[in-house]
Scaffold this motif. Structure first.
Motif, PDB file in Angstrom:
ATOM      1  N   ALA A 182     -25.410 -54.220  21.029  1.00  0.00           N
ATOM      2  CA  ALA A 182     -25.392 -54.583  19.609  1.00  0.00           C
ATOM      3  C   ALA A 182     -23.989 -55.049  19.240  1.00  0.00           C
ATOM      4  O   ALA A 182     -22.999 -54.456  19.668  1.00  0.00           O
ATOM      5  CB  ALA A 182     -25.801 -53.403  18.736  1.00  0.00           C
ATOM      6  N   ASP A 184     -21.398 -56.585  15.993  1.00  0.00           N
ATOM      7  CA  ASP A 184     -21.153 -56.707  14.559  1.00  0.00           C
ATOM      8  C   ASP A 184     -20.994 -58.185  14.194  1.00  0.00           C
ATOM      9  O   ASP A 184     -19.945 -58.781  14.432  1.00  0.00           O
ATOM     10  CB  ASP A 184     -19.891 -55.925  14.191  1.00  0.00           C
ATOM     11  CG  ASP A 184     -19.600 -55.954  12.695  1.00  0.00           C
ATOM     12  OD1 ASP A 184     -20.287 -56.689  11.954  1.00  0.00           O
ATOM     13  OD2 ASP A 184     -18.672 -55.241  12.263  1.00  0.00           O
ATOM     14  N   THR A 199     -28.086 -57.944  20.218  1.00  0.00           N
ATOM     15  CA  THR A 199     -28.670 -57.772  18.889  1.00  0.00           C
ATOM     16  C   THR A 199     -27.529 -57.816  17.884  1.00  0.00           C
ATOM     17  O   THR A 199     -26.612 -56.983  17.948  1.00  0.00           O
ATOM     18  CB  THR A 199     -29.398 -56.417  18.772  1.00  0.00           C
ATOM     19  OG1 THR A 199     -30.443 -56.359  19.746  1.00  0.00           O
ATOM     20  CG2 THR A 199     -29.995 -56.239  17.384  1.00  0.00           C
ATOM     21  N   TYR A 200     -27.555 -58.798  16.985  1.00  0.00           N
ATOM     22  CA  TYR A 200     -26.507 -58.923  15.972  1.00  0.00           C
ATOM     23  C   TYR A 200     -26.892 -58.112  14.741  1.00  0.00           C
ATOM     24  O   TYR A 200     -28.019 -58.210  14.251  1.00  0.00           O
ATOM     25  CB  TYR A 200     -26.289 -60.392  15.608  1.00  0.00           C
ATOM     26  CG  TYR A 200     -25.593 -61.172  16.711  1.00  0.00           C
ATOM     27  CD1 TYR A 200     -24.227 -61.037  16.907  1.00  0.00           C
ATOM     28  CD2 TYR A 200     -26.308 -62.027  17.554  1.00  0.00           C
ATOM     29  CE1 TYR A 200     -23.587 -61.744  17.927  1.00  0.00           C
ATOM     30  CE2 TYR A 200     -25.676 -62.722  18.569  1.00  0.00           C
ATOM     31  CZ  TYR A 200     -24.312 -62.584  18.746  1.00  0.00           C
ATOM     32  OH  TYR A 200     -23.675 -63.276  19.757  1.00  0.00           O
ATOM     33  N   VAL A 201     -25.946 -57.307  14.256  1.00  0.00           N
ATOM     34  CA  VAL A 201     -26.217 -56.431  13.116  1.00  0.00           C
ATOM     35  C   VAL A 201     -25.092 -56.559  12.093  1.00  0.00           C
ATOM     36  O   VAL A 201     -23.967 -56.966  12.413  1.00  0.00           O
ATOM     37  CB  VAL A 201     -26.353 -54.963  13.566  1.00  0.00           C
ATOM     38  CG1 VAL A 201     -27.516 -54.791  14.524  1.00  0.00           C
ATOM     39  CG2 VAL A 201     -25.064 -54.457  14.208  1.00  0.00           C
ATOM     40  N   ASP A 202     -25.418 -56.216  10.833  1.00  0.00           N
ATOM     41  CA  ASP A 202     -24.417 -56.265   9.764  1.00  0.00           C
ATOM     42  C   ASP A 202     -23.562 -55.003   9.713  1.00  0.00           C
ATOM     43  O   ASP A 202     -22.408 -55.051   9.292  1.00  0.00           O
ATOM     44  CB  ASP A 202     -25.098 -56.469   8.404  1.00  0.00           C
ATOM     45  CG  ASP A 202     -25.690 -57.858   8.262  1.00  0.00           C
ATOM     46  OD1 ASP A 202     -25.083 -58.813   8.782  1.00  0.00           O
ATOM     47  OD2 ASP A 202     -26.762 -57.986   7.645  1.00  0.00           O
ATOM     48  N   TYR A 207     -25.330 -47.837  14.862  1.00  0.00           N
ATOM     49  CA  TYR A 207     -25.719 -48.097  16.251  1.00  0.00           C
ATOM     50  C   TYR A 207     -24.722 -47.468  17.216  1.00  0.00           C
ATOM     51  O   TYR A 207     -25.098 -46.884  18.242  1.00  0.00           O
ATOM     52  CB  TYR A 207     -25.815 -49.601  16.513  1.00  0.00           C
ATOM     53  CG  TYR A 207     -26.987 -50.277  15.864  1.00  0.00           C
ATOM     54  CD1 TYR A 207     -28.170 -50.493  16.564  1.00  0.00           C
ATOM     55  CD2 TYR A 207     -26.922 -50.702  14.549  1.00  0.00           C
ATOM     56  CE1 TYR A 207     -29.266 -51.109  15.968  1.00  0.00           C
ATOM     57  CE2 TYR A 207     -28.010 -51.323  13.933  1.00  0.00           C
ATOM     58  CZ  TYR A 207     -29.175 -51.518  14.657  1.00  0.00           C
ATOM     59  OH  TYR A 207     -30.252 -52.134  14.057  1.00  0.00           O
TER      60      TYR A 207
END
Length: 383
Positions: A182, A184, A199-202, A207
């Motif tokens: 993951a 940021d 997996t790109y997350v805000d 995570y």
């Protein structure tokens, strides 16, 4: 597309390099191990084997390598030309690659306005942030301002068990099938790197903490408890019912904390935790407890996998985490003589006493409830 990856070890080849190849990148590994560098340049490929019943093999191609200790300028040139830079060198080595990256970014900035993202794929919170800090220490004020908008250092949470191994083919690496990566996306500069498996997350923190306080906590628990019981491997430790009970208890305590803190759905998190614990029993991965338990000073740190969830659990519930404090005690008992940090821990306990050593390494105050619980476990286990 060109990717430069610092660290040609098992994780670099078996995890990051594998996904970069699947995503269409040509990958240049940067390392100081001359044997690995020479073999990668000679063959231009290597084999990754899944550690499961299938034993599926994949050939990773379009690879080469640079020895940064003997050909530093070439490594700088590659960073300047790269479409993506990644690293899996270990938290303690990140400062040592910062100079090469800084020089590469400086050369890139002089020739082009193209943005670049640098992702540290380490078992730590804020790996890329630390790397950025060390890179920026090499810059002047004008460069810092220029680089801030042009180069991204997005933090990442990575998860894949790649055990120590000795293979006849020095480049072949066995990895477990499960992985998670993951990143940021709020710290990405320019276009998000198109890498299969990211997996790109805000908000990366949930995570990172879920992984660190489930996978790394459970893995460390198996290592320290296994070592104390005289069991040489992680899967062997998991076959000991008493050890497994403490590991499951520690993961439940971290899970209760994470659910309370981040609002994870309990059933989903408990299923995730059960999957993680089951991974440690994989009979196709024989991982030494001394590999997983190495560097106990770092792992006993106040923000790391054992102490941080124990403190947060105590703060959120008011209760003492019985299993986590027992694992911390086992880490303090870890006396593997070939691990310099383990030797330092034992020398500190001998010279300053257990209570002061706990405070020094964990920042848990002496005479606190947590400290007393750790001491009680320590004394019982030492008997």
């Amino acid at each position: 597309m060109l990717a430069v990856h610092f660290g040609a070890g098992n994780i670099g080849r078996g995890f990051i390099g594998n996904l970069l190849y699947q995503s269409g990148y040509e990958t240049v590994f940067v390392d100081v191990n001359d044997e690995l560098v020479s073999l990668l340049n000679e063959r231009k490929q290597y084999t990754v084997v899944l550690a499961d019943q299938s034993q599926q093999e994949q050939i990773i191609k379009n690879v080469s390598a640079i020895n940064s200790s003997t050909d530093a300028e070439k490594a700088v040139d590659m960073v300047a030309k790269a479409d993506l830079v990644t690293a899996a060198v270990g938290p303690n080595i990140l400062p040592f690659i910062a100079g090469t990256i800084a020089e590469g970014l400086r050369k890139r900035a002089a020739a082009s306005d193209a943005p670049l993202n640098i992702i540290a794929c380490e078992n730590m919170i804020g790996g890329s942030t630390l790397l950025k800090e060390k890179v920026f220490e090499k810059l002047n004020e004008d460069e810092k301002q220029q680089f801030e908008s042009r180069f991204g250092f997005p933090d990442a949470a990575v998860d894949r068990i790649v055990p120590n191994q000795s293979n006849e083919d020095k480049l072949m690496v066995k990895v477990e099938p499960f992985y998670e990566w993951a990143v940021d996306q709020t710290k990405i500069v320019g276009t998000k790197p198109d890498v299969e498996g990211i997996t790109y997350v805000d908000d990366l923190k949930p995570y990172i903490e879920r992984k660190l306080f489930t996978v790394n906590t459970g893995h460390a628990a198996a290592a320290y408890l296994g070592y104390h019981a005289g069991v040489p491997t992680i899967d062997g430790a998991m076959n000991n019912p008493a050890i497994k009970e403490v590991i499951e208890g520690a993961v439940k305590e971290t899970g209760d904390m994470l659910i309370s803190k981040y609002g994870f759905e309990r059933a989903a998190h408990e299923a995730y935790a059960a999957k993680i614990v089951n991974r440690f029993t994989n009979p196709y991965i024989s991982d030494e407890v001394t590999r997983v338990g190495r560097s106990p000073i770092r792992k006993l740190g106040p923000n790391d996998r054992l102490v941080s969830p124990a403190k947060q659990y105590h703060q959120l519930t008011g209760d003492i985490p019985a299993s986590l404090t027992k694992v911390i005690a086992a880490a303090l008992l870890y006396d593997y003589k070939e691990d310099p940090e383990a030797v330092t821990v034992q020398e500190t306990i001998a010279s300053k006493g257990l209570e002061q050593a706990i405070e020094q390494f964990t920042e848990i105050p002496a005479a606190s409830e947590l400290s007393q619980a750790i001491i009680s476990h320590y004394e019982n286990m030492k008997k």
